[in-house]
Scaffold this motif. Structure first.
Motif, short mmCIF file in Angstrom:
data_model
loop_
_atom_site.label_atom_id
_atom_site.label_comp_id
_atom_site.label_asym_id
_atom_site.label_seq_id
_atom_site.Cartn_x
_atom_site.Cartn_y
_atom_site.Cartn_z
N ARG A 93 1.07 -1.46 -0.20
CA ARG A 93 -0.49 -0.05 -0.33
C ARG A 93 0.63 1.03 -0.10
O ARG A 93 1.03 1.75 1.02
N ARG A 130 -16.18 6.64 2.22
CA ARG A 130 -15.72 6.76 3.46
C ARG A 130 -13.89 7.77 3.17
O ARG A 130 -14.14 8.36 4.07
N ARG A 134 -12.92 11.14 4.69
CA ARG A 134 -11.80 11.70 5.26
C ARG A 134 -10.86 11.90 4.41
O ARG A 134 -9.60 11.98 4.16
N TYR A 141 -2.84 7.57 8.15
CA TYR A 141 -3.92 7.21 9.49
C TYR A 141 -4.74 6.73 8.82
O TYR A 141 -5.89 6.82 9.86
N LEU A 142 -4.78 6.51 7.71
CA LEU A 142 -6.53 5.37 7.13
C LEU A 142 -5.98 4.19 7.72
O LEU A 142 -4.40 3.41 7.69
N SER A 143 -7.17 3.25 7.93
CA SER A 143 -6.55 1.67 7.88
C SER A 143 -6.27 1.45 6.31
O SER A 143 -6.26 1.61 5.34
N GLY A 144 -6.22 -0.48 6.69
CA GLY A 144 -5.47 -0.92 5.58
C GLY A 144 -6.51 -0.77 4.29
O GLY A 144 -6.42 -0.54 3.20
N GLU A 146 -8.86 1.67 3.79
CA GLU A 146 -9.15 2.44 3.02
C GLU A 146 -7.88 2.77 2.59
O GLU A 146 -8.14 4.01 1.64
N GLN A 147 -6.41 2.61 2.86
CA GLN A 147 -5.76 3.01 2.24
C GLN A 147 -5.37 2.38 0.39
O GLN A 147 -4.76 1.87 -0.72
N LEU A 172 -6.51 -7.74 5.49
CA LEU A 172 -7.92 -6.96 5.89
C LEU A 172 -9.25 -8.27 5.96
O LEU A 172 -8.12 -9.41 5.82
#
Length: 261
Positions: A93, A130, A134, A141-144, A146-147, A172
């Motif tokens: 990522r 989402r 953001r 700072y995003l979750s996996g 979200e990235q 995930l």
């Protein structure tokens, strides 16, 4: 739509470490192809070779050929490969972690006109609400999940014809894996993309692709349709953990492996 063809590819790292040994792969225009196999099988090396990124990892092609829509890209730079319409989404990522979501998308759209960039960015936010929520937060700072969605959005802004996605499900939760695979399927159908999906999670890949290649120690151990792969006891047992394990079953599995390679 675009086609991709890899013929008898041999790749070495640092001049001595043989990572791929005669790998061949084809993806027809608009087709979804899965590339499966365990860690160290050569999947990411093949992605790097296709994307023109080998030199960044001290690797080079010893032999073989890679063509994109009939054009030789075996030794092409990443910039040239991208200009021809192939976009890789690499494992790990690799977003710009200190830039905001919106700044990441803007960076990916640097070749587009402002109007076109706005239109595709709006499409990205419509697909991934989402990310819109953001959009002003740093990507680090995003979750996996979200990235991964951000990377898909950035890829859309390159307007690809061929999308090569390396390990999108890694780390995930199952529900997010389903979401990522669903979006990849939608993008492929709606955009007419040729898709190469590189995965260790074979079950997730089977939900999306039509044909699969299984790599084992830098070679193609299996090639066939998703249906054939799922009905093949060797593939299912070795790569999906189906069937018995230990003792005689392990000995049989080892013999199958030797036959494949």
């Amino acid at each position: 739509m675009a086609s991709l063809n890899v013929e008898n590819l041999k790749v070495v790292y640092r001049g001595v470490i043989l990572a791929l040994n005669g790998v061949s792969l084809r993806a027809e225009p608009g087709e979804a192809v899965g590339l499966l196999g365990p860690n160290g099988a050569g999947k990411s090396t093949l992605v790097r070779a296709i994307a023109g990124l080998l030199h960044q990892y001290e690797g080079r092609v010893l032999d073989g050929k890679i063509t994109l829509n009939g054009q030789d890209i075996t030794h092409a730079s990443a910039l040239k490969v991208a200009a021809l319409g192939l976009t890789p989404i690499l494992e790990g990522r690799p977003v710009f972690r200190y830039l905001t979501v919106l700044e990441n998308l803007t960076a990916a759209a640097h070749k587009l006109s402002p109007a076109r960039a706005r239109a595709i960015t709006e499409e990205v936010f419509a697909r991934f609400p989402r990310l819109y929520e953001r959009r002003r937060e740093q990507a680090g700072y995003l979750s996996g999940g979200e990235q991964q969605m951000l990377l898909l959005g950035m890829a859309l802004l390159t307007e690809p014809r061929v999308l090569v996605v390396d390990e999108p499900s890694l780390g995930l939760a199952p529900i997010l894996v389903e979401e990522v695979m669903r979006v990849l399927g939608e993008l492929r159908r709606e955009k007419g993309l040729t898709l190469i999906l590189v995965e260790q999670n074979a079950r997730a890949a089977f939900s999306l692709v039509e044909r699969v290649y299984v790599l084992e120690q830098g070679r193609v151990a299996f090639e066939g349709s998703t249906q054939v792969a799922q009905s093949d006891a060797d593939v299912m047992e070795f790569y999906l953990g189906a069937g018995a394990s230990g003792g005689f079953a392990e000995a049989k599995r080892y013999r199958r492996r030797k036959r494949w390679v």
